[in-house]
Every structure is written in structure tokens, then in C-alpha cells.
Design a protein around this motif. Structure first.
Motif, mmCIF file in Angstrom:
data_model
loop_
_atom_site.group_PDB
_atom_site.id
_atom_site.type_symbol
_atom_site.label_atom_id
_atom_site.label_comp_id
_atom_site.label_asym_id
_atom_site.label_seq_id
_atom_site.Cartn_x
_atom_site.Cartn_y
_atom_site.Cartn_z
ATOM 1 N N PRO A 163 0.794 -1.234 0.000
ATOM 2 C CA PRO A 163 0.000 0.000 0.000
ATOM 3 C C PRO A 163 0.829 1.288 0.000
ATOM 4 O O PRO A 163 0.325 2.341 -0.364
ATOM 5 N N ASP A 164 2.100 1.221 0.417
ATOM 6 C CA ASP A 164 2.918 2.442 0.441
ATOM 7 C C ASP A 164 3.601 2.724 -0.892
ATOM 8 O O ASP A 164 4.348 3.693 -1.028
ATOM 9 N N PRO A 223 -0.534 5.992 -1.970
ATOM 10 C CA PRO A 223 -1.322 5.660 -0.794
ATOM 11 C C PRO A 223 -2.592 6.520 -0.701
ATOM 12 O O PRO A 223 -2.534 7.744 -0.811
ATOM 13 N N ASP A 277 -7.201 5.085 -3.993
ATOM 14 C CA ASP A 277 -8.462 4.376 -4.238
ATOM 15 C C ASP A 277 -9.620 4.910 -3.398
ATOM 16 O O ASP A 277 -10.783 4.676 -3.725
#
Length: 175
Positions: A35-36, A95, A98
């Protein structure tokens, strides 16, 4: 949030941003990035000034993640280089990206994502944090002097919209 320290550039023959976005998402999905991670597009030309195209970059906080991505992409036939193409990449994957859907305040947009600030075109100061941003589910900030900045413009009803539109009309489309 600064750009993560480990990065690779991926050369492409792609010439349209929409195609580069799609390719970047396909590559990232295949790599199962954490995620990062950041995925950016870069407008580049060969050193001799020819062959304009859109290149890609991937960056993450883990050297192992980027080295694994390099190995897989090279094995798939992609041309990969160390580092990003330039300091001004256009972020497609970052990050919180979404979660930037619908209408959010500037404060919500910044707190939910890696975007550090919103810059309204033509304005000296940043917008009031309570101003609403209609995301159109298409938010493409750019790296500027080490910061991830979203360029926005005024819209109907005192709102803002990201400067880049999801489906731009090609130049000279009716010629």
C-alpha cells in the motif's frame, strides 16, 4: 510524505497518458505492490530529442519490493532502469488513491491520501480546507519539489475539480 527511497523506471513505447495509466495499473496488479508504493508516469524523450513517450516509475519504502519488481519486469522483457525519470512524475498509484471518490473537502482529500497539498491554478494561496473537491474518481497529483501536489481549478457551485480530466478530448479531434 516524501517519495519512497527505492525506485525503478520502466521504459515504454506508450505515447498516451490513458494507455500509460492502464499499463501501470496492469504492472502493479501483477506485482502485488504494498500500500505504500507509488506508480507514476513521466513524459520523456530520447537524449537525441526524438521518440516522445510516457515512461513509468515504481517507488516503495522497501528495497526488496523494488528489487523483486525489477527482476519480474526484466524477466517479462521490460526495459528497467534505476531511479525515477525525473522529479516531476504524475502519480497514478499512491497511498489513499483508491479512497478519493465522490466529493471530499480539501482537508479530507489530504488526510486520506499521500497528497500533501492542493494548488488552485492561478491562486497564490492554497484553498480553504473546507472547500469541496469533486474528484470525478480521477485524481492525478504531481511531484513538485518533493511534495505530491494536486492541481485543481474552480468549478460550479464554489467547488474545485482536479485540473486533469478523466477523458480529455484529443487536440484537433474534429479536423
Amino acid at each position: 510524505m516524501n517519495r519512497p527511497p527505492y525506485a525503478i523506471g520502466i521504459d515504454t513505447s506508450v505515447t498516451r497518458l490513458s494507455e500509460a495509466d492502464r499499463l501501470l495499473r496492469e504492472i502493479a496488479t501483477g506485482l502485488a505492490l504494498p500500500p505504500d508504493a507509488f506508480g507514476c508516469t513521466h513524459l520523456v524523450r530520447d537524449a537525441d530529442g526524438g521518440r516522445p513517450r510516457v515512461a513509468l516509475s515504481l517507488a516503495a519504502g522497501s528495497e526488496a519490493v523494488i528489487e523483486g519488481a525489477r527482476d519480474r519486469l526484466t524477466g517479462q522483457g521490460h526495459q528497467v532502469q534505476d531511479g525515477v525519470w525525473d522529479g516531476a512524475g504524475r502519480a497514478v498509484l499512491y497511498p489513499g488513491a483508491d479512497g478519493l471518490k465522490g466529493t471530499l473537502t480539501v482537508a479530507e482529500l489530504v488526510s486520506r491520501s499521500a497528497i500533501e497539498r492542493v494548488q488552485v491554478l492561478g491562486a497564490q494561496d492554497g484553498p480553504d480546507p473546507s472547500i469541496r473537491v469533486v474528484t470525478r474518481e480521477f485524481v492525478r497529483p504531481q511531484w513538485r519539489e518533493g511534495e505530491l501536489v494536486l492541481a485543481a481549478m474552480p468549478a460550479v457551485g464554489g467547488t474545485l475539480v482536479p485540473f486533469e480530466v478523466p477523458d480529455p478530448t484529443p487536440c484537433c479531434a474534429d479536423h
